[in-house]
Design an enzyme around this catalytic site. Structure first.
Site, short mmCIF file in Angstrom:
data_model
loop_
_atom_site.label_atom_id
_atom_site.label_comp_id
_atom_site.label_asym_id
_atom_site.label_seq_id
_atom_site.Cartn_x
_atom_site.Cartn_y
_atom_site.Cartn_z
CG PHE A 107 48.20 -41.53 24.04
CD1 PHE A 107 47.31 -42.50 24.50
CD2 PHE A 107 48.63 -40.56 24.92
CE1 PHE A 107 46.84 -42.47 25.81
CE2 PHE A 107 48.17 -40.53 26.23
CZ PHE A 107 47.28 -41.48 26.68
CG ASP A 150 33.62 -32.51 -1.38
OD1 ASP A 150 34.30 -33.45 -1.83
OD2 ASP A 150 32.51 -32.19 -1.85
CG HIS A 158 39.79 -42.22 -8.52
ND1 HIS A 158 40.91 -43.02 -8.43
CD2 HIS A 158 38.89 -42.73 -7.64
CE1 HIS A 158 40.71 -43.96 -7.53
NE2 HIS A 158 39.48 -43.82 -7.05
CG HIS A 177 54.01 -43.19 30.50
ND1 HIS A 177 54.85 -42.17 30.13
CD2 HIS A 177 53.52 -42.87 31.72
CE1 HIS A 177 54.88 -41.26 31.08
NE2 HIS A 177 54.10 -41.67 32.07
CG HIS A 228 40.74 -39.90 -4.98
ND1 HIS A 228 40.82 -39.38 -3.71
CD2 HIS A 228 39.69 -39.29 -5.57
CE1 HIS A 228 39.86 -38.49 -3.55
NE2 HIS A 228 39.16 -38.40 -4.67
CD GLU A 244 47.53 -38.11 21.01
OE1 GLU A 244 47.64 -37.97 22.24
OE2 GLU A 244 46.43 -38.02 20.41
NE ARG A 252 58.79 -41.14 33.35
CZ ARG A 252 57.84 -40.49 34.01
NH1 ARG A 252 56.92 -39.83 33.35
NH2 ARG A 252 57.81 -40.51 35.33
CB SER A 308 38.39 -37.32 -8.28
OG SER A 308 37.40 -38.15 -7.71
#
Length: 634
Positions: free
Chosen positions: A403, A162, A44, A427, A84, A377, A331, A47
């Site tokens: 999660f 960006d 690249h 859980h 990149h 998370e 837990r 970039s």
């Protein structure tokens, strides 16, 4: 364009010679990047060219580091979130003296560690990047460690594309940095306007970027990112900031100084090859002062001036053995164990679930080492990985296991980063009951088993959970500890010894006819089934694997052989990728007798209900185990 600076009058003017030398270095970085990507026929370069001035000023004016010892814990950190653009990063390190510039043409070759996107195979890379949107999160972890744990003056710099600011994880990290006032963090957004296939949403609306960062409590400075003088001014302003994180919103042009390519779409990821190569190189060489190329004099990293405390994170131990007199949820045992770890560099992160994961036990014991990451998370995982770099912290990140699935890309990149961090998912499974399927982790074992560097713990009582936490604190790579909501009986004595990859035989006799392997709540259901079957004169061997990855091949294979190849696996997880599949994979290559394997798992989308009702509905309770055993021996 000029810098918008709150302290513009305090800017100390740099000599024209130094400014020219930094500009020449930027052009050298361009040339290095173009030559390297041409040699690999991939990469690249456009970039890289947009960021050349940014990299020149950071690496040869602003940052304090030692090219001979890149991971010196006292040095400034740099994270290339837009991974990149790796060639310009490699060029900066080469020009600084970390390795010969000539080696840059080994880019992307099989025998070279100069990979297409940065990885820690290189000693000057702390975290792998290239999956966009993570760099600021990693940098936040490093900056938090520097400000609040090391209490040092080293700083953390992060270069962001960006285009990747469309990722929600970027703004999770931006919010975190603003909330915790990470004034030692400087982020530069390379606003070059063009994405891979389209212009970015905001293109060159610099004020919109500025407003967004300011809304999260940052000092945001709009700057011409292709102007050495403006960058120097902006970074001097950033250096004076003592409360807020700083963002340089840097307007650049993609493919800067490449004739016919600059600020044009459809050149992303395309090397400058063919007859055009020499035209481009000749043009850029012509921009360099005659006395500066091929060696720009007087440039180099700033000497390291920060100090850090000595840290030893080896041999972390529980301050006292497990002690339980009745039932306990695994837990809860996690929270007890985390609080008892005896090293002052143990850090616990949570995602606003600490009164459910029981991380709050650690918070009460060590409030200065607990980090609330709120409901973000992905960022929590990235921050944890950043904290763990350079062996500065022992990190535990906890939330509901369901999660953690949204952070799989961060976990995947953590494996590539060779991160040493621990993740605790509570859980687990349908045994959580009434909360329903959105809260039930039924994919997590499969997820973590796919990670090459992962160790997967699945403890089944309070004692084994505490020992899993202790072992995880001392195990290299990614560790996952699966914990449950139901309170369960204690199976082991406080002095029971646990090891990674060593199972426990919980029930056995000389006349066992079937091996039953369970973990968590299903291990307790297997013990119940063993008792019920024994009343009929049928004996089974019940095994607690303790770790799902690695499995204990010796114990499992030996038990299955001893029971005539008959085996039942029972798990509070979907059938794909969990305990049953792990055991089946092991047995398929390790047992020289015919295998009869019954796999009990959660077949289908569950629903709300009482735990006992759900275990029955999905046939992973003691009754289902008894039926499976009877069928196998019938």
């Amino acid at each position: 364009m000029s810098v918008v600076s709150e302290n513009y009058d305090n800017f100390h003017k740099m000599s024209s010679e130094k400014l020219s030398a930094l500009q020449d270095m930027a052009h050298r970085l361009r040339i290095d990047s173009i030559v390297a990507t041409n040699a690999s026929n991939s990469g690249h370069p456009t970039s890289c060219c947009s960021a050349a001035e940014i990299m020149s000023v950071l690496f040869f004016h602003e940052m304090h580091y030692d090219p001979g010892f890149p991971r010196d814990p006292r040095s400034d950190r740099f994270v290339l979130s837009k991974g990149h653009a790796a060639p310009v990063l490699y060029a900066a390190w080469a020009e600084a003296g970390a390795f010969p510039v000539a080696n840059l043409t080994d880019l992307r070759k099989l025998n070279s560690d100069l990979e297409g996107h940065p990885t820690p195979r290189l000693n000057f890379i702390d975290v792998a990047t290239g999956s966009l949107g993570m760099g600021i999160g990693f940098a936040c972890g490093m900056a938090y460690c520097g400000k609040y744990f090391d209490k040092s003056t080293y700083r953390v710099f992060c270069l962001v594309g960006d285009g990747e600011t469309s990722e929600g994880s970027v703004w999770e990290a931006v919010a975190f940095a603003g909330h915790y006032k990470l004034s030692n963090l400087v982020t530069v957004v390379d606003v070059n306007r063009l994405g891979q296939s389209d212009p970015t949403p905001l293109q060159h609306d610099l004020e919109a970027y500025k407003a967004r960062f300011q809304a999260f409590g940052w000092l945001a400075i709009v700057v011409d990112g292709n102007s050495i003088a403006d960058l120097v001014k902006a970074l001097e302003t950033a250096r004076q900031e003592t409360v807020r994180p700083v963002c340089l919103v840097a307007k650049t042009l993609k493919g800067k100084h490449i004739p016919g390519v600059e600020d044009q779409l459809n050149f992303h990821g395309k090397p400058i090859g063919g007859a055009n190569l020499e035209v481009v190189l000749s043009h850029i060489r012509g921009l360099i002062g005659k006395d500066s190329f091929p060696s720009a004099t007087g440039l180099g990293p700033q000497a390291i001036s920060a100090s850090v405390p000595a840290v030893d994170i080896r041999n972390v131990r529980l301050s006292s053995p497990p002690e339980y007199s009745g039932k306990v949820a695994t837990r809860a045992a996690y929270g007890v164990a985390a609080a008892k770890l005896d090293n002052p560099r143990v850090v616990v992160l949570d995602g606003d679930t600490k009164n459910s994961t029981f991380s709050d036990k650690f918070l009460r014991a060590h409030p200065d080492r607990f980090i609330e990451c709120y409901i973000a998370e992905q960022n929590m995982l990235a921050v944890g990985m950043g904290l763990a770099t350079r062996d500065r912290c022992v990190v535990f990140c906890a939330t509901f296991a369901a999660f953690l699935t949204r952070g799989f890309d961060q976990l995947r990149m953590g494996a590539i980063s060779a991160t040493n961090a621990n993740f605790v998912g509570s859980h687990a499974g349908i045994s959580i009951g009434e909360d329903g399927p959105s809260q039930m982790a039924l994919e997590d074992l499969a997820l973590f088993r796919t990670l090459p560097t992962a160790t997967v713990f699945y403890p089944s009582d309070g004692v084994s959970t505490e020992r899993a936490v202790e072992l995880a604190a001392n195990t290299k790579g990614i560790c996952f500890i699966r914990t449950g909501r139901p309170e369960v009986a204690v199976l082991y004595k406080p002095d029971e010894v646990f090891k990674v990859g060593e199972a426990k035989v919980v029930v056995s006799s000389e006349t066992d006819v079937v091996t039953v392997i369970g973990a968590g709540v299903t291990l307790h259901e297997a013990v119940k089934a063993a008792s019920q079957l024994a009343e009929r004169g049928v004996h089974i061997r019940v095994i607690d694997p303790f770790t799902i990855k690695p499995l204990d091949a010796r114990t499992l294979v030996g038990s299955v052989r001893a029971t005539g190849g008959r085996v039942v696996t029972v798990e509070d997880h979907y059938p794909e990728g969990g305990l049953g599949d792990a055991v089946a994979s092991l047995l398929s290559t390790s047992v020289d007798v015919p295998i009869k394997h019954v796999k009990l798992a959660v077949n289908g989308i569950p629903r709300s209900g009482k735990p006992v009702e759900l275990l029955r509905m999905f046939n992973i309770d003691a009754e289902a185990i008894v039926a499976a055993v009877v069928k196998l021996i019938g």
